[in-house]
Design an enzyme around this catalytic site. Structure first.
Site, PDB file in Angstrom:
ATOM      1  N   GLY A 174       0.850  -1.078   0.208  1.00 13.92           N
ATOM      2  CA  GLY A 174      -0.353  -0.229   0.006  1.00 13.92           C
ATOM      3  C   GLY A 174       0.851   1.547   0.370  1.00 13.92           C
ATOM      4  O   GLY A 174       0.734   2.366  -0.646  1.00 13.92           O
ATOM      5  N   ASP A 175       1.769   0.953   1.222  1.00 10.65           N
ATOM      6  CA  ASP A 175       2.961   2.539   0.731  1.00 10.65           C
ATOM      7  C   ASP A 175       3.927   2.678  -0.528  1.00 10.65           C
ATOM      8  O   ASP A 175       3.532   3.861  -0.872  1.00 10.65           O
ATOM      9  CB  ASP A 175       3.610   2.025   1.985  1.00 10.65           C
ATOM     10  CG  ASP A 175       3.611   2.087   3.400  1.00 10.65           C
ATOM     11  OD1 ASP A 175       2.743   3.745   3.616  1.00 10.65           O
ATOM     12  OD2 ASP A 175       3.257   2.027   3.883  1.00 10.65           O
ATOM     13  N   SER A 176       4.033   1.508  -1.040  1.00 10.60           N
ATOM     14  CA  SER A 176       5.010   2.001  -2.527  1.00 10.60           C
ATOM     15  C   SER A 176       3.762   1.749  -3.718  1.00 10.60           C
ATOM     16  O   SER A 176       4.229   2.748  -4.149  1.00 10.60           O
ATOM     17  CB  SER A 176       5.514   0.515  -2.384  1.00 10.60           C
ATOM     18  OG  SER A 176       6.415  -0.602  -1.712  1.00 10.60           O
ATOM     19  N   ALA A 179       3.597   5.884  -2.825  1.00  4.55           N
ATOM     20  CA  ALA A 179       5.133   6.234  -3.145  1.00  4.55           C
ATOM     21  C   ALA A 179       5.048   5.973  -5.329  1.00  4.55           C
ATOM     22  O   ALA A 179       5.418   7.768  -5.457  1.00  4.55           O
ATOM     23  CB  ALA A 179       5.327   5.701  -3.008  1.00  4.55           C
TER      24      ALA A 179
END
Length: 416
Positions: A174-176, A179
């Protein structure tokens, strides 16, 4: 700058980026810009820095992950609770082409670094803001991590087996994904700024029409939601809720994970009509290859279980190597599910130079993943591994006009 020197410096040479963020989403976003030549200045708290420095496997107290996540970045320390530090950060922000931050909405405004404030002084300001729920809406002020974004964005619901609770992907996807959306947004904003006027040149006194900057508002849950294929129209039009299906690709048959006789996992994607025919011949199922109903995907879907059973029965007689060889000979898309050990010894990874050899400061060797994507003329480059905390503080402050005495005073007062 000559084309040769530009190539060596990277496609983003000359672009200044200020990173105000910790852990994964914001730092991964700026990491990619640093890998392709941007000057990235990362602000960290003096008392320990980015928490990611201490995550997972450590070497001498610092995360191995850090060596990748912070490569090519300059680390400066600022105690952002102090007005003096906020003033320095504002100087850096106004001089930057792109500001990347992943604090909760409102934090930058409290530090007088909000987008509206900066843009009033520098109309070319581009700010990438990554947060759990975005800068607006009833949930904007809630804490939001990647795991929550994956859940709300729909990924967790469809991940796993139907008879078990949802599972997570084995990385912070999710973070990647957020990003990557930040990188895309930054590049589009940079392009718009350049075609709408040019780079802001407020310091030089020269006439310059400021290009139009903008805010790139990235919500973690929306970035995940953006990957969810036909989820919305299927539900809206047909009332279909996509459910967990294990290793299978629902409605696209056959595409699943199977197990060979030596207990290796193999993915076989025989869902193209011609590919399905070749697959059935390869596993010695002429009857299924010739079955009129199975010539098209819509005919195969009702018989998914039968087809999967036939493929698994064949896999039961094959080792991973024999299965790969037979299906590649038949021109069927197939692949072993790799661990990192498999990757490190794989000929394709080696041929594509997907690992870089580096050394820590004490000379200890370490391999890092190579930089992606691969650009033919202006490839990315690892110039240095993730830096020590505050390694570039003196350098950056000197460039802002602070002399050695002033810098030493800031250190004594614990501002840097």
């Amino acid at each position: 700058m000559s084309s040769e020197s530009a190539t060596k410096a990277g496609p983003l040479a000359g672009i200044k980026v200020l990173e105000l963020g910790t852990l994964i989403a914001g730092p991964f976003c700026s990491r990619m810009l640093a890998e392709f030549g941007a000057e990235v200045i990362k602000i960290e708290a003096p008392d320990g820095g980015d928490p990611l420095r201490h995550w997972r496997v450590l070497k001498d107290g610092t995360s191995l992950w850090w060596s990748v996540q912070a490569r090519n970045k300059k680390s400066i320390t600022l105690n952002m609770k102090t007005p003096e530090a906020q003033k320095i950060a504002r100087q850096l922000a106004l001089d930057a082409d792109i500001i990347i931050e992943n604090y909760r909405p409102g934090v930058l405004e409290k530090w007088k670094l909000g987008y509206a404030s900066l843009r009033a002084e520098n109309p070319a300001t581009i700010m990438v803001r990554l947060s759990g729920y975005g800068q607006t809406g009833p949930m904007r002020d809630l804490p939001g991590f990647g795991a929550i974004g994956e859940s709300m964005g729909g990924l967790r619901y469809v991940s796993g087996h139907p008879d078990r609770p949802p599972v997570r992907v084995g990385i912070s996807i999710g973070d990647s994904v957020a990003a990557l959306h930040g990188v895309i947004g930054a590049m589009m904003a940079l392009r718009h700024r350049d075609v709408s006027g040019g780079r802001w040149n407020g310091k030089s006194g020269e006439d310059c029409v400021a290009g139009q900057g903008q805010m790139v508002d990235v919500a973690l849950y929306e970035s995940v939601f953006n990957l969810m294929e036909s989820l919305v129209p299927e539900f809206d039009f047909a009332g279909v809720v996509r459910e967990r299906t294990g290793g299978a690709l629902p409605g696209i048959v056959p595409s699943n994970t199977y197990t060979t006789s030596d207990q290796e996992n193999i993915v076989i994607a025989g869902n193209g009509d011609a590919i399905f025919h070749r697959l059935m011949l390869a596993i010695k199922r002429q009857d299924l290859a010739d079955d009129i109903q199975l010539q098209r995907n819509d005919g195969r879907v009702p018989r998914t279980a039968e087809i999967d059973a036939a493929i698994q029965a064949w896999c039961d007689t094959q080792t991973i190597d024999s299965a790969l060889a037979a299906l590649r000979e038949a021109d069927v898309p197939v692949g072993k599910i790799y661990s990192v050990r498999d990757m490190m010894s794989d000929a394709q990874f080696q041929a594509r130079d997907m690992f870089e050899q580096h050394e820590f400061a004490d000379g200890t060797p370490v391999k890092l993943p190579a930089i992606s994507p691969k650009l033919s003329e202006t490839p990315g480059e690892t110039k240095w591994l993730g830096p020590e905390l505050g390694a570039h503080t003196d350098e950056v402050l000197s460039q802002l006009g602070y002399d050695a005495t002033q810098i030493e005073e800031l250190k004594k007062r614990q501002i840097i």
